[in-house]
Design a protein around this motif. Structure first.
Motif, PDB file in Angstrom:
ATOM      1  N   PRO A   4       1.030  -1.146  -0.143  1.00  0.00           N
ATOM      2  CA  PRO A   4       0.014  -0.148  -0.255  1.00  0.00           C
ATOM      3  C   PRO A   4       0.752   1.113   0.085  1.00  0.00           C
ATOM      4  CG  PRO A   4      -0.466  -1.341   1.753  1.00  0.00           C
ATOM      5  CD  PRO A   4       0.701  -2.082   1.329  1.00  0.00           C
ATOM      6  N   PHE A   5       2.205   1.274   0.070  1.00  0.00           N
ATOM      7  CA  PHE A   5       3.236   2.343   0.251  1.00  0.00           C
ATOM      8  C   PHE A   5       4.474   1.754  -0.058  1.00  0.00           C
ATOM      9  CE2 PHE A   5       2.459   0.114   4.505  1.00  0.00           C
ATOM     10  CZ  PHE A   5       3.818  -0.376   4.528  1.00  0.00           C
ATOM     11  N   ASP A   6       5.339   2.556  -0.390  1.00  0.00           N
ATOM     12  CA  ASP A   6       6.686   2.427  -0.898  1.00  0.00           C
ATOM     13  C   ASP A   6       7.619   1.991   0.297  1.00  0.00           C
ATOM     14  OD1 ASP A   6       8.877   2.043  -2.836  1.00  0.00           O
ATOM     15  OD2 ASP A   6       9.530   3.811  -2.251  1.00  0.00           O
ATOM     16  N   GLU A   7       8.200   0.816   0.201  1.00  0.00           N
ATOM     17  CA  GLU A   7       9.119   0.253   1.395  1.00  0.00           C
ATOM     18  C   GLU A   7      10.227  -0.697   0.667  1.00  0.00           C
ATOM     19  OE1 GLU A   7      11.332   0.300   4.334  1.00  0.00           O
ATOM     20  OE2 GLU A   7       9.488   1.152   4.713  1.00  0.00           O
ATOM     21  N   PRO A   8      11.478  -0.067   0.242  1.00  0.00           N
ATOM     22  CA  PRO A   8      12.469  -0.860  -0.584  1.00  0.00           C
ATOM     23  C   PRO A   8      12.543  -2.115   0.116  1.00  0.00           C
ATOM     24  CG  PRO A   8      12.896   1.370  -0.077  1.00  0.00           C
ATOM     25  CD  PRO A   8      11.782   1.238   0.577  1.00  0.00           C
ATOM     26  N   GLY A   9      12.497  -3.265  -0.744  1.00  0.00           N
ATOM     27  CA  GLY A   9      13.021  -4.745  -0.531  1.00  0.00           C
ATOM     28  C   GLY A   9      11.759  -5.376   0.166  1.00  0.00           C
ATOM     29  N   ALA A  10      10.541  -4.714   0.275  1.00  0.00           N
ATOM     30  CA  ALA A  10       9.516  -5.428   1.102  1.00  0.00           C
ATOM     31  C   ALA A  10       8.713  -6.190  -0.122  1.00  0.00           C
ATOM     32  CB  ALA A  10       8.683  -4.579   1.713  1.00  0.00           C
ATOM     33  N   LEU A  11       8.495  -5.843  -1.352  1.00  0.00           N
ATOM     34  CA  LEU A  11       7.402  -6.431  -2.292  1.00  0.00           C
ATOM     35  C   LEU A  11       7.976  -7.675  -2.526  1.00  0.00           C
ATOM     36  CD1 LEU A  11       5.074  -6.048  -3.827  1.00  0.00           C
ATOM     37  CD2 LEU A  11       6.418  -4.988  -5.705  1.00  0.00           C
ATOM     38  N   PRO A  12       9.140  -8.206  -3.205  1.00  0.00           N
ATOM     39  CA  PRO A  12       9.420  -9.533  -3.274  1.00  0.00           C
ATOM     40  C   PRO A  12       9.127 -10.246  -2.230  1.00  0.00           C
ATOM     41  CG  PRO A  12      11.539  -8.259  -3.481  1.00  0.00           C
ATOM     42  CD  PRO A  12      10.232  -7.361  -3.192  1.00  0.00           C
ATOM     43  N   VAL A  13       9.395 -10.032  -0.927  1.00  0.00           N
ATOM     44  CA  VAL A  13       9.131 -10.947   0.211  1.00  0.00           C
ATOM     45  C   VAL A  13       7.883 -11.006   0.363  1.00  0.00           C
ATOM     46  CG1 VAL A  13       9.803 -11.441   2.559  1.00  0.00           C
ATOM     47  CG2 VAL A  13      11.410 -10.063   1.092  1.00  0.00           C
ATOM     48  N   LEU A  14       6.901  -9.860   0.354  1.00  0.00           N
ATOM     49  CA  LEU A  14       5.473  -9.992   0.365  1.00  0.00           C
ATOM     50  C   LEU A  14       4.783 -11.128  -0.450  1.00  0.00           C
ATOM     51  CD1 LEU A  14       2.821  -8.675   1.577  1.00  0.00           C
ATOM     52  CD2 LEU A  14       3.026  -7.131  -0.170  1.00  0.00           C
ATOM     53  N   LYS A  15       5.331 -10.815  -1.585  1.00  0.00           N
ATOM     54  CA  LYS A  15       4.495 -11.641  -2.578  1.00  0.00           C
ATOM     55  C   LYS A  15       5.044 -13.294  -2.399  1.00  0.00           C
ATOM     56  CE  LYS A  15       4.914  -8.781  -6.592  1.00  0.00           C
ATOM     57  NZ  LYS A  15       5.442  -8.536  -8.116  1.00  0.00           N
ATOM     58  N   GLN A  16       6.350 -13.434  -1.772  1.00  0.00           N
ATOM     59  CA  GLN A  16       6.591 -14.828  -1.239  1.00  0.00           C
ATOM     60  C   GLN A  16       5.640 -15.571  -0.298  1.00  0.00           C
ATOM     61  OE1 GLN A  16      10.750 -15.441  -0.411  1.00  0.00           O
ATOM     62  NE2 GLN A  16      10.521 -17.277   0.583  1.00  0.00           N
ATOM     63  N   VAL A  17       5.708 -14.383   0.793  1.00  0.00           N
ATOM     64  CA  VAL A  17       5.087 -15.083   2.134  1.00  0.00           C
ATOM     65  C   VAL A  17       3.518 -15.242   1.844  1.00  0.00           C
ATOM     66  CG1 VAL A  17       6.735 -14.135   3.482  1.00  0.00           C
ATOM     67  CG2 VAL A  17       5.069 -12.877   3.119  1.00  0.00           C
ATOM     68  N   VAL A  18       2.933 -14.313   1.035  1.00  0.00           N
ATOM     69  CA  VAL A  18       1.629 -14.363   0.664  1.00  0.00           C
ATOM     70  C   VAL A  18       1.351 -15.697  -0.371  1.00  0.00           C
ATOM     71  CG1 VAL A  18      -0.246 -13.347  -0.452  1.00  0.00           C
ATOM     72  CG2 VAL A  18       0.989 -12.155   0.968  1.00  0.00           C
ATOM     73  N   THR A  19       2.032 -15.917  -1.075  1.00  0.00           N
ATOM     74  CA  THR A  19       2.003 -17.187  -2.033  1.00  0.00           C
ATOM     75  C   THR A  19       2.145 -18.236  -1.435  1.00  0.00           C
ATOM     76  OG1 THR A  19       2.993 -15.736  -4.010  1.00  0.00           O
ATOM     77  CG2 THR A  19       2.886 -18.151  -4.098  1.00  0.00           C
ATOM     78  N   GLU A  20       2.951 -18.437  -0.391  1.00  0.00           N
ATOM     79  CA  GLU A  20       3.241 -19.551   0.496  1.00  0.00           C
ATOM     80  C   GLU A  20       2.297 -19.705   1.601  1.00  0.00           C
ATOM     81  OE1 GLU A  20       7.395 -19.346   1.825  1.00  0.00           O
ATOM     82  OE2 GLU A  20       8.082 -19.687  -0.508  1.00  0.00           O
ATOM     83  N   GLY A  21       1.302 -18.596   1.816  1.00  0.00           N
ATOM     84  CA  GLY A  21       0.450 -18.814   2.757  1.00  0.00           C
ATOM     85  C   GLY A  21       0.721 -18.398   4.258  1.00  0.00           C
ATOM     86  N   ARG A  22       1.801 -17.940   4.217  1.00  0.00           N
ATOM     87  CA  ARG A  22       2.334 -17.635   5.811  1.00  0.00           C
ATOM     88  C   ARG A  22       1.953 -16.216   6.247  1.00  0.00           C
ATOM     89  NH1 ARG A  22       7.192 -19.665   3.744  1.00  0.00           N
ATOM     90  NH2 ARG A  22       8.305 -17.533   3.939  1.00  0.00           N
ATOM     91  N   LEU A  23       1.363 -15.418   5.380  1.00  0.00           N
ATOM     92  CA  LEU A  23       0.992 -14.035   5.532  1.00  0.00           C
ATOM     93  C   LEU A  23      -0.536 -13.794   5.021  1.00  0.00           C
ATOM     94  CD1 LEU A  23       1.233 -11.069   7.006  1.00  0.00           C
ATOM     95  CD2 LEU A  23       2.306 -10.400   4.879  1.00  0.00           C
ATOM     96  N   THR A  24      -1.424 -13.428   5.899  1.00  0.00           N
ATOM     97  CA  THR A  24      -2.896 -13.096   5.489  1.00  0.00           C
ATOM     98  C   THR A  24      -3.232 -11.884   6.067  1.00  0.00           C
ATOM     99  OG1 THR A  24      -3.724 -14.543   7.350  1.00  0.00           O
ATOM    100  CG2 THR A  24      -3.419 -15.903   5.285  1.00  0.00           C
ATOM    101  N   ALA A  25      -4.545 -11.724   5.783  1.00  0.00           N
ATOM    102  CA  ALA A  25      -4.899 -10.115   6.184  1.00  0.00           C
ATOM    103  C   ALA A  25      -6.513 -10.244   6.095  1.00  0.00           C
ATOM    104  CB  ALA A  25      -4.570  -9.031   5.586  1.00  0.00           C
ATOM    105  N   SER A  26      -7.069  -9.434   7.115  1.00  0.00           N
ATOM    106  CA  SER A  26      -8.659  -9.199   7.146  1.00  0.00           C
ATOM    107  C   SER A  26      -9.007  -8.220   8.000  1.00  0.00           C
ATOM    108  CB  SER A  26      -9.212 -10.489   7.679  1.00  0.00           C
ATOM    109  OG  SER A  26      -8.980 -10.439   9.196  1.00  0.00           O
ATOM    110  N   THR A  27     -10.324  -7.742   7.678  1.00  0.00           N
ATOM    111  CA  THR A  27     -10.757  -6.541   8.633  1.00  0.00           C
ATOM    112  C   THR A  27     -11.817  -7.241   9.628  1.00  0.00           C
ATOM    113  OG1 THR A  27     -12.751  -6.611   7.206  1.00  0.00           O
ATOM    114  CG2 THR A  27     -10.937  -5.172   6.579  1.00  0.00           C
TER     115      THR A  27
END
Length: 404
Positions: free
Chosen positions: A57-80
Motif C-alpha cells: 500500500p506504500f513504498d518500502e524498498p525490499g519489501a515487495l518480493p518478500v511480501l509476494k513470497q510469504v502471501v503465495t506460501e500462505g504464511r501471511l494473510t489479512a482481514s478486517t
C-alpha cells in the motif's frame, strides 16, 4: 517460535493489529519470512485488499518480493475481522498515537482501540505493544487485561525502524524487549529473537522512555543544526560549507546532520509526549519544536525579502516528509505550501513518489510554469535537476550550497 502446546492451541503464531501501515506491515512481512504464520488485522479494507493481492500500500524498498513470497506460501494473510485476534498466540499492537490540536497526548488511545478486539483475547496469548506510547500506557493495558479476567501476558517492544530501511533494520538493529514478568519478557524475546540475535531487556517504563528519548534526541539535533543554518544564513554564509569543514576528519562532529525540514509522524509528536510526561517542563523540547516548525516560515520570509512573491509562481519540489519516501504525514512541505498560498501569486507542488495527493502536478509542468523553486523533500530524483529559475535548496541536494 511457539512451542508445540501453543501451536495446538492457536492456528497462527502472530496477529498484527493495525498491521497495514508503515510500521506494522514490514514487521508482519519480516516475521512471516522468518517462519511465523502471520495475520494482519486492519480496519482499512484497502490495505487488507492490497496485502491479499501481494501489493504494497506504500513504498518500502525490499519489501515487495518478500511480501509476494510469504502471501503465495500462505504464511501471511489479512482481514478486517477483529475475531482474527483470537487465532494467534502473539498479538502485536501497532496503532498510531498522535497528539491532539493542543499538543496533548491521548494516553487512552491504545486501550480504547483494543476494546474492539478485547472480546476475542484468550488465555495463553501475549499482547505486545509495538506503538510508541505515553509512559505508563503499558501498565494501563496491563490493568485493562486484568479486568478482562483472561490470562494474557503483556509486553512492550518499541519499533525502531526508519521508513525506507525496514527490511534491513528489522533484522540488524537490537530489539528492545520489556515485560513486567519474567514470562512475558521471555516470550517476547523468543518471538523477536526470530528476527535478530540482539535483544535488549528493559522494564516497561524504561522501554517507554527509551523510545521517546531516542526520537526526541533526533528532533533536538535537527533543531540545533536548523538554528545554526539560520544563524549562518543571516550573515550571508553557507552553513553546509561550514558543516563539511568542521566535520572533516573530526570524529566529535561526524554525527552533525545537515539542515532541512524535520518532520514526519514521530519526532514532533514524541517530543510533545515527553513534554506532557514531564508536566510541560521541557524547555529543550519546546525550543526544538519552535525552531523546526519555524523553518518553513523562515524560508518564505527570506525569499519574500528578495523576490516579489505576490506576483510569482512558486514550485515546491517534494511533498513527502523526507527524501526517498512517499509518506506525507506531518510533512512540513505542506506547511510551506500553506504559507506560500498566502504570500505568493500561485503555488505548484510536485513529487515523484507521492501518489495520494491529487493536487500534485508533474515536474515538467512545475518547471515550466514556476518563477522560483523550493526543494521541499530531497528526493534523489532531483540531484541532476537543471532549472532556469532560482532554487532554494536548504538540503544541498543540488550541491550548490544552502544559502537563501
Amino acid at each position: 517460535m511457539p512451542d508445540s502446546s501453543s501451536l495446538s492451541a492457536f492456528s497462527r503464531d502472530v496477529v498484527v493489529i493495525g498491521g497495514g501501515g508503515h510500521v506494522g506491515l514490514p514487521l508482519a512481512i519480516a516475521l512471516a519470512a522468518r517462519g511465523s504464520t502471520t495475520h494482519v488485522y486492519d480496519v482499512s479494507a484497502d490495505a487488507v485488499a492490497a496485502i491479499a493481492d501481494a501489493r504494497l500500500p506504500f513504498d518500502e524498498p525490499g519489501a515487495l518480493p518478500v511480501l509476494k513470497q510469504v502471501v503465495t506460501e500462505g504464511r501471511l494473510t489479512a482481514s478486517t475481522d477483529p475475531a482474527s485476534v483470537g487465532d494467534a498466540e502473539h498479538v502485536i499492537v501497532v496503532i498510531g498515537t498522535p497528539v491532539d490540536e493542543h499538543l496533548n497526548p491521548d494516553q487512552t488511545a491504545i486501550p480504547r482501540a483494543l476494546e474492539t478486539c478485547a472480546p476475542f483475547l484468550r488465555d495463553g496469548q501475549i499482547l505486545i505493544l509495538r506503538s510508541t506510547v505515553y509512559p505508563g500506557v503499558t501498565e494501563l493495558v496491563e490493568r485493562m487485561i486484568a479486568r478482562l479476567g483472561v490470562d494474557v501476558d503483556v509486553a512492550f517492544c518499541p519499533e525502531r525502524i526508519a521508513e525506507g530501511k525496514a527490511m534491513t533494520e528489522l533484522f540488524e538493529l537490537p530489539q528492545i524487549v520489556s515485560g513486567r514478568t519474567e514470562r512475558s519478557q521471555d516470550r517476547a524475546a523468543r518471538l523477536f529473537g526470530t528476527l535478530t540475535e540482539k535483544i535488549v531487556p528493559l522494564s516497561p517504563e524504561e522501554a517507554e522512555l527509551a523510545k521517546l528519548f531516542t526520537n526526541t534526541w533526533r528532533y533536538i539535533k535537527f533543531a540545533a543544526v536548523n538554528q545554526f543554518y539560520m544563524m549562518a544564513n543571516d550573515r550571508g554564509l553557507d552553513f553546509e560549507r561550514i558543516r563539511q569543514g568542521l566535520s572533516q576528519d573530526y570524529p566529535r562532529a561526524a554525527d552533525m546532520p545537515g539542515a532541512g525540514f524535520a518532520a514526519g509522524p514521530c519526532l514532533f509528536k514524541d517530543a510533545m509526549q515527553l513534554a506532557a510526561f514531564h508536566n510541560n517542563n521541557f524547555t529543550l523540547g519546546y525550543a526544538a519544536m519552535t525552531t523546526n516548525e519555524g523553518l518553513p516560515l523562515y524560508v518564505v520570509d527570506r525569499l519574500d525579502s528578495q523576490y516579489d512573491l505576490k506576483n510569482m509562481t512558486v514550485g515546491i519540489l517534494g511533498m513527502a516528509f523526507k527524501g526517498g519516501s512517499d509518506d506525507t504525514r506531518s510533512s512540513l512541505s505542506y506547511k510551506l505550501k500553506r504559507i506560500l498560498k498566502f504570500k505568493a501569486g500561485q503555488v505548484l507542488c510536485t513529487d515523484p513518489l507521492v501518489t495520494a495527493d491529487a493536487s500534485l502536478v508533474s515536474l515538467e509542468e512545475t518547471l515550466e510554469k514556476s518563477d522560483l523553486l523550493i526543494i521541499g523533500a530531497p528526493h534523489a530524483e532531483y540531484r541532476e535537476l537543471k532549472a532556469e529559475v532560482p532554487v532554494a535548496d536548504i538540503w544541498n541536494i543540488l550541491g550548490n550550497g544552502v544559502r537563501i
